[in-house]
Design a protein around this motif. Structure first.
Motif, short mmCIF file in Angstrom:
data_model
loop_
_atom_site.label_atom_id
_atom_site.label_comp_id
_atom_site.label_asym_id
_atom_site.label_seq_id
_atom_site.Cartn_x
_atom_site.Cartn_y
_atom_site.Cartn_z
N LYS A 56 0.82 -1.21 0.00
CA LYS A 56 0.00 0.00 0.00
C LYS A 56 0.86 1.26 0.00
O LYS A 56 0.52 2.24 -0.67
CB LYS A 56 -0.95 -0.01 1.20
CG LYS A 56 -2.01 -1.09 1.08
CD LYS A 56 -2.91 -1.13 2.30
CE LYS A 56 -3.94 -2.22 2.19
NZ LYS A 56 -4.83 -2.26 3.36
N THR A 57 1.96 1.25 0.74
CA THR A 57 2.82 2.44 0.75
C THR A 57 3.50 2.63 -0.60
O THR A 57 3.71 3.76 -1.04
CB THR A 57 3.86 2.40 1.89
OG1 THR A 57 4.63 1.21 1.80
CG2 THR A 57 3.18 2.48 3.25
N ALA A 58 3.83 1.53 -1.28
CA ALA A 58 4.41 1.64 -2.62
C ALA A 58 3.40 2.23 -3.59
O ALA A 58 3.74 3.08 -4.42
CB ALA A 58 4.89 0.27 -3.10
N ALA A 59 2.16 1.79 -3.48
CA ALA A 59 1.11 2.36 -4.34
C ALA A 59 0.93 3.84 -4.05
O ALA A 59 0.76 4.65 -4.98
CB ALA A 59 -0.20 1.60 -4.12
N GLN A 60 0.99 4.19 -2.78
CA GLN A 60 0.87 5.59 -2.41
C GLN A 60 2.02 6.41 -3.00
O GLN A 60 1.80 7.51 -3.53
CB GLN A 60 0.83 5.73 -0.89
CG GLN A 60 0.56 7.14 -0.43
CD GLN A 60 0.55 7.23 1.08
OE1 GLN A 60 1.52 6.84 1.72
NE2 GLN A 60 -0.54 7.74 1.62
N SER A 61 3.22 5.89 -2.93
CA SER A 61 4.38 6.59 -3.50
C SER A 61 4.21 6.79 -5.00
O SER A 61 4.55 7.85 -5.53
CB SER A 61 5.67 5.81 -3.22
OG SER A 61 5.95 5.81 -1.85
N GLU A 62 3.69 5.79 -5.68
CA GLU A 62 3.46 5.91 -7.12
C GLU A 62 2.42 6.99 -7.41
O GLU A 62 2.59 7.80 -8.34
CB GLU A 62 3.00 4.57 -7.70
CG GLU A 62 2.73 4.61 -9.19
CD GLU A 62 3.93 5.00 -10.03
OE1 GLU A 62 3.72 5.60 -11.11
OE2 GLU A 62 5.09 4.72 -9.64
N LEU A 63 1.38 7.05 -6.62
CA LEU A 63 0.37 8.10 -6.80
C LEU A 63 0.97 9.48 -6.58
O LEU A 63 0.67 10.43 -7.31
CB LEU A 63 -0.81 7.88 -5.85
CG LEU A 63 -1.71 6.69 -6.18
CD1 LEU A 63 -2.64 6.39 -5.01
CD2 LEU A 63 -2.50 6.96 -7.45
N ILE A 64 1.83 9.60 -5.59
CA ILE A 64 2.49 10.88 -5.32
C ILE A 64 3.35 11.28 -6.50
O ILE A 64 3.36 12.45 -6.91
CB ILE A 64 3.30 10.80 -4.00
CG1 ILE A 64 2.33 10.69 -2.81
CG2 ILE A 64 4.24 11.99 -3.86
CD1 ILE A 64 2.99 10.32 -1.50
N ARG A 65 4.09 10.31 -7.08
CA ARG A 65 4.90 10.61 -8.26
C ARG A 65 4.02 11.07 -9.42
O ARG A 65 4.35 12.03 -10.12
CB ARG A 65 5.74 9.39 -8.66
CG ARG A 65 6.97 9.19 -7.82
CD ARG A 65 7.89 8.11 -8.38
NE ARG A 65 7.34 6.77 -8.22
CZ ARG A 65 7.45 6.04 -7.11
NH1 ARG A 65 8.07 6.52 -6.05
NH2 ARG A 65 6.93 4.83 -7.07
N GLU A 66 2.89 10.39 -9.62
CA GLU A 66 1.98 10.79 -10.69
C GLU A 66 1.47 12.21 -10.50
O GLU A 66 1.43 13.00 -11.45
CB GLU A 66 0.77 9.84 -10.75
CG GLU A 66 1.07 8.48 -11.30
CD GLU A 66 -0.15 7.56 -11.27
OE1 GLU A 66 -1.30 8.08 -11.26
OE2 GLU A 66 0.04 6.34 -11.22
N LEU A 67 1.10 12.52 -9.28
CA LEU A 67 0.59 13.87 -8.99
C LEU A 67 1.69 14.92 -9.18
O LEU A 67 1.41 16.02 -9.67
CB LEU A 67 0.03 13.94 -7.57
CG LEU A 67 -1.30 13.22 -7.40
CD1 LEU A 67 -1.65 13.09 -5.92
CD2 LEU A 67 -2.42 13.95 -8.14
N ALA A 68 2.91 14.59 -8.81
CA ALA A 68 4.03 15.53 -8.98
C ALA A 68 4.28 15.79 -10.47
O ALA A 68 4.59 16.93 -10.86
CB ALA A 68 5.28 14.99 -8.30
N GLU A 69 4.16 14.74 -11.29
CA GLU A 69 4.37 14.91 -12.72
C GLU A 69 3.26 15.75 -13.36
O GLU A 69 3.51 16.47 -14.32
CB GLU A 69 4.42 13.54 -13.40
CG GLU A 69 5.69 12.76 -13.08
CD GLU A 69 5.66 11.34 -13.63
OE1 GLU A 69 4.71 10.98 -14.35
OE2 GLU A 69 6.61 10.58 -13.31
#
Length: 71
Positions: A56-69
């Motif tokens: 779940k934390t990995a998925a959260q990190s990926e979402l954060i990267r997507e939002l940053a992009e």
């Protein structure tokens, strides 16, 4: 269809709920006699929650990267 921000909020809420449940399970385990059969159930639940947290934390990190992009 949910967007990345909504997914991030949902993931954060889910992680917080998991952390609270894990905390409660650990409190419950500490209060039990070592011979209590419920201890095994609680230990299994704690293990399951703990194994799901990195996913779940990995998925959260990926979402954060997507939002940053997107920003």
């Amino acid at each position: 269809m949910p967007n990345a921000k909504e997914d991030l909020e949902a993931t954060a809420a889910d992680l917080a709920a998991d952390a609270e449940r894990l905390k409660q399970v650990e409190k419950d385990k500490a209060a039990l006699d070592p011979a209590d059969p419920r201890l095994q159930e609680l230990a299994a639940e704690a293990e399951t929650i703990a194994q799901e947290l990195p996913i779940k934390t990995a998925a959260q990190s990926e979402l954060i990267r997507e939002l940053a992009e997107e920003a």
